[in-house]
Design an enzyme around this catalytic site. Structure first.
Site, mmCIF file in Angstrom:
data_model
loop_
_atom_site.group_PDB
_atom_site.id
_atom_site.type_symbol
_atom_site.label_atom_id
_atom_site.label_comp_id
_atom_site.label_asym_id
_atom_site.label_seq_id
_atom_site.Cartn_x
_atom_site.Cartn_y
_atom_site.Cartn_z
ATOM 1 N N ASP A 80 1.166 -1.360 0.098
ATOM 2 C CA ASP A 80 -0.097 -0.097 -0.047
ATOM 3 C C ASP A 80 0.821 1.182 0.010
ATOM 4 O O ASP A 80 1.632 1.326 1.125
ATOM 5 C CB ASP A 80 -0.877 0.025 1.346
ATOM 6 C CG ASP A 80 -2.082 -1.032 1.271
ATOM 7 O OD1 ASP A 80 -1.906 -1.944 0.312
ATOM 8 O OD2 ASP A 80 -3.061 -1.071 2.237
ATOM 9 N N HIS A 130 4.990 -6.927 0.174
ATOM 10 C CA HIS A 130 4.653 -8.416 -0.454
ATOM 11 C C HIS A 130 5.073 -8.514 -1.945
ATOM 12 O O HIS A 130 5.587 -7.407 -2.417
ATOM 13 C CB HIS A 130 3.208 -8.437 -0.849
ATOM 14 C CG HIS A 130 2.616 -8.408 0.723
ATOM 15 N ND1 HIS A 130 1.565 -9.404 1.018
ATOM 16 C CD2 HIS A 130 2.165 -7.355 1.485
ATOM 17 C CE1 HIS A 130 1.046 -9.090 2.018
ATOM 18 N NE2 HIS A 130 1.437 -7.788 2.620
ATOM 19 N N SER A 168 8.763 4.610 4.618
ATOM 20 C CA SER A 168 9.772 3.705 4.025
ATOM 21 C C SER A 168 9.439 3.546 2.637
ATOM 22 O O SER A 168 8.224 3.958 2.134
ATOM 23 C CB SER A 168 9.627 2.154 5.041
ATOM 24 O OG SER A 168 9.413 2.370 6.172
#
Length: 380
Positions: free
Chosen positions: A191, A249, A341
């Site tokens: 996301d 992911h 990040s």
């Protein structure tokens, strides 16, 4: 304003000590509850004394106005665009700290690198504390309007530390992957706010302004960079804002290869720094994991370099898979502890076609909000 030809160190201490300003943005002295100031709801944000001296009355503005980075909030042609929410005093403080030659020189000093490292470690420990946990999470949820209904543990009282909430898990199937049976599709790794570039040169033209950015410096491996054809390699840059779900992911179905841990600094990955002449991606702490993507029968697998980059206030990068493990597209690879990040995924030259709307936005440049599992391109 700094005059052309002026010695950039001449007024290194003007408008106060920049180091003290940075400390103030992170941990304002006198705050009722330490470590809450930068993530409090706007009317409750703690006044920053250094910026108030620089811009009298700024604390009155910060309660009303949030400004941020230009982000397309939907996919497709002519998407709606907003400035990503950020308290005004934090935004202006970051501009003051990161914008310009004088600040760049200061940030390059060992003195400030040490400060950033110490503050990041300090915040990591603070957010692993059990003090004021529920109050901190409540403030964070209110500020960023976190949808707790999609969490594996939706009751925020179940989290023992703020960091535990920060790298929260989602309920199963909360992020389904697009076209799961199509091996040609590449999915979003997080996301995030995404930019994509068909070549390293295009990324440097529109987005990454660090003077020393090269694939070799990013990966710390000249041979690996050469195998991606250095300047022609395709990049996807996934920037995670503090509000985002902070597990990352796999963008592809693959076999997990070795991971190299690279020690480094803790500059912010916000565009206010990345778009300046600072080598954020190649100086920050990061993990480089090779992903081996199976191809047609008897064809050599395709390598993807998956670079998880820490940032200002990030306490750790934590992988959750092992070398040799098979993972599907959309499967978890790891998570970031507290802080904004970034993940940079590197693909060999000429092997990827990014989705057209993402290419258009990235060339403006505008980031595009995407979610884990969403299609962002295809192998060609």
């Amino acid at each position: 304003m700094e005059q052309r030809g002026e010695d950039p160190t001449k007024h290194a201490e003007s408008h106060g000590d920049f180091e003290e300003a940075l400390k103030g943005l992170i941990d304002e002295p006198g705050a009722k509850h330490k470590h809450l100031s930068i993530h409090s709801p706007a009317p409750e944000v703690i006044t920053n004394a250094w910026l108030n001296n620089l811009i009298p009355g700024i604390h009155k503005l910060e309660a009303t106005y949030h400004v941020g980075n230009w982000v397309a909030t939907a996919r497709g042609p002519n998407p709606p665009k907003v400035f990503e929410s950020m308290p005004l005093y934090v935004r202006l403080g970051m501009q003051a700290l990161y914008h310009g030659r004088r600040q760049a020189q200061l940030l390059a000093s060992e003195r400030v690198s040490k400060l950033l490292r110490e503050q990041s470690i300090k915040q990591g420990k603070a957010f692993d504390s059990t003090d004021n946990v529920l109050e901190h999470i409540q403030a964070f949820v209110k500020t960023y309007q976190i949808d707790c209904a999609e969490l594996e543990k939706p009751n925020i009282a179940d989290y023992k530390t703020f960091n535990e909430f920060f790298y929260r898990k989602l309920r199963p199937n909360a992020r389904p992957v697009d076209s799961p049976s199509d091996p040609s599709i590449i999915s979003s790794a997080a996301d995030c706010r995404l930019t994509v570039y068909p070549t390293v040169e295009k990324a440097k033209e529109f987005w990454i302004k660090g003077a020393n950015f090269t694939l070799t410096s990013l990966l710390q491996d000249e041979s690996l960079a050469t195998s991606f054809h250095e300047q022609g390699a395709s990049l996807a840059i996934f920037r995670l804002a503090p509000a985002d779900y902070h597990r990352y992911h796999s963008p592809v179905t693959c076999l997990v290869g070795p991971t190299k841990n690279i020690e480094g600094d803790y500059y912010t990955v916000n565009p206010v720094a990345v778009n300046e002449n600072l080598d954020v991606f190649t100086e920050n702490k990061r993990d480089v994991t090779l992903l081996s993507v199976p191809q047609a029968a008897d064809a050599t697998p395709l390598s993807v370099a998956f670079v998880a980059i820490g940032a200002m206030l990030v306490g750790s990068i934590q992988g959750t898979v092992q070398q040799g493990q098979e993972v599907g597209r959309g499967d978890e690879l790891g998570y970031f502890a507290y802080g904004g990040s970034t993940v940079v995924a590197v693909f060999p030259a000429g092997k990827v076609q990014w989705d057209e709307d993402l290419i258009i936005n990235s060339s403006v440049p505008i980031e595009t909000a995407v979610r884990v599992g969403e299609q962002i391109g295809k192998f060609v």
